[in-house]
Design a protein around this motif. Structure first.
Motif, short mmCIF file in Angstrom:
data_model
loop_
_atom_site.label_atom_id
_atom_site.label_comp_id
_atom_site.label_asym_id
_atom_site.label_seq_id
_atom_site.Cartn_x
_atom_site.Cartn_y
_atom_site.Cartn_z
N LEU A 89 27.72 -21.45 1.08
CA LEU A 89 26.57 -20.55 0.98
C LEU A 89 28.25 -18.38 1.01
O LEU A 89 27.64 -17.98 -0.10
N LEU A 92 30.34 -19.12 -2.38
CA LEU A 92 28.78 -18.70 -2.68
C LEU A 92 28.36 -17.09 -3.03
O LEU A 92 28.58 -16.46 -3.81
N PHE A 93 29.18 -16.90 -2.41
CA PHE A 93 28.82 -15.03 -1.83
C PHE A 93 30.20 -14.61 -2.54
O PHE A 93 30.17 -13.10 -3.21
N ARG A 150 15.04 -18.33 -3.37
CA ARG A 150 16.09 -17.72 -3.28
C ARG A 150 17.61 -18.22 -4.31
O ARG A 150 18.88 -17.50 -4.97
N TRP A 151 17.27 -19.36 -4.66
CA TRP A 151 18.28 -19.92 -5.42
C TRP A 151 17.86 -19.06 -6.57
O TRP A 151 19.22 -19.17 -7.47
N GLN A 154 20.07 -15.67 -6.87
CA GLN A 154 20.96 -16.11 -6.95
C GLN A 154 21.58 -16.46 -8.05
O GLN A 154 22.20 -16.57 -8.90
N LEU A 192 21.87 -10.56 -4.96
CA LEU A 192 21.97 -11.73 -4.57
C LEU A 192 22.57 -11.08 -3.48
O LEU A 192 22.17 -12.55 -2.22
N THR A 196 20.67 -14.11 -0.19
CA THR A 196 22.22 -15.18 0.36
C THR A 196 22.33 -15.08 1.80
O THR A 196 22.28 -15.33 2.55
N ILE A 217 29.29 -16.00 6.07
CA ILE A 217 29.06 -16.02 5.12
C ILE A 217 29.12 -14.32 4.57
O ILE A 217 29.91 -14.33 3.43
N VAL A 260 25.36 -22.81 -5.63
CA VAL A 260 23.75 -22.26 -5.89
C VAL A 260 23.60 -23.82 -6.02
O VAL A 260 22.12 -24.39 -4.92
#
Length: 278
Positions: A89, A92-93, A150-151, A154, A192, A196, A217, A260
């Motif tokens: 995560l 991803l962020f 959430r996915w 994102q 996002l 996230t 995160i 993701v």
């Protein structure tokens, strides 16, 4: 608990809101009191908000605040760090903030150098573009509250920011469309952070470790903030033009989409395991 997503969405606006306000008011303060005056004003604002925070969260104004959580042991920290979800995560962020800070850091220069804007209007337009991200954050929180996965938020964010970010610096796109794409980039980008950050409660081993997961995160986001602008500068220098930014946007976006999918797989396996146990 039912307001968790909304609260995180509101909390997540601090970066775009702060940048927007700073870009609007800093030139005036600097012209009046110089750069030292800018930092002294910032110090005064921070001190004022600290005192307001302490006052509003005191026992007199918050009589029903929950009992403090037990302290997190070093063993608990180790358990958190051993789980792949928080790291994925964070990465991803970071992919998103690479795109965000690459575009927003260089947008004023691009508006003046390539599109012929004066510095003042370029700064104001950039502030308005970044301010759109606040709307996106609140929209993301509202959609999470309504049950959107959430996915999906994102994935939509990364797909949109990749395409719009590349289009802003593209040579064969008109100036008006470029500005519109910059606004779309920030509106979609706001989806996002809320999605996230809301995952922290899902990937934490216990309620006591939600803050630790959230910290992991956010550190991923900070790393992306640090590397986005210099990465774009390097690409522009190496490949001789603003058009090279498309590579950064697509690479960061593609990596984010892969992450993701990886996070979604972890959550799906955890859900199946819980269902099997039940």
């Amino acid at each position: 608990p039912r307001d968790f997503a909304r609260a995180l969405g509101i909390w997540g606006i601090y970066t775009p809101a702060g940048i927007t306000i700073a870009m609007v008011i800093t030139p005036g303060i600097a012209a009046w009191a110089g750069w030292r005056g800018v930092w002294l004003t910032n110090t005064a604002l921070i001190t004022g908000f600290l005192l307001l925070f302490l006052w509003r969260t005191s026992g007199r104004h918050w009589p029903h605040k929950p009992a403090p959580l037990p302290a997190l042991s070093w063993r608990g920290v180790g358990i958190n760090l051993a789980r792949p979800g928080p790291w994925l995560l964070g990465a991803l962020f970071g992919c998103y903030t690479i795109q965000f800070f690459a575009l927003m850091s260089w947008l004023p220069s691009y508006l003046t150098d390539a599109l012929g804007f004066e510095p003042g209007p370029a700064a104001l337009l950039t502030a308005l573009v970044i301010g759109t991200n606040v709307v996106g954050n609140l929209l993301g929180a509202a959609l999470l509250h309504r049950g959107w996965p959430r996915w999906l938020l994102q994935f939509v964010t990364l797909l949109t920011t990749s395409l719009c970010g590349a289009g802003v610096f593209a040579a064969d796109v008109s100036d008006g469309v470029k500005i519109l794409l910059a606004f779309m980039f920030n509106l979609a980008g706001g989806l996002l952070p809320a999605a996230t950050l809301a995952a922290a409660a899902v990937h934490a081993p216990s309620r006591e470790q939600v803050a630790a997961v959230n910290g992991t995160i956010v550190q991923g986001a900070n790393l992306g903030s640090l590397t986005g602008a210099p990465a774009l500068a390097w690409l522009i220098t190496q490949f001789g033009g603003w058009h090279a930014s498309a590579a950064l946007m697509f690479i960061a976006g593609a990596a984010g989409c892969i992450l993701v999918a990886m996070v979604w797989q972890i959550e799906r396996r955890a859900l199946q395991a819980n269902c099997g146990t039940a």
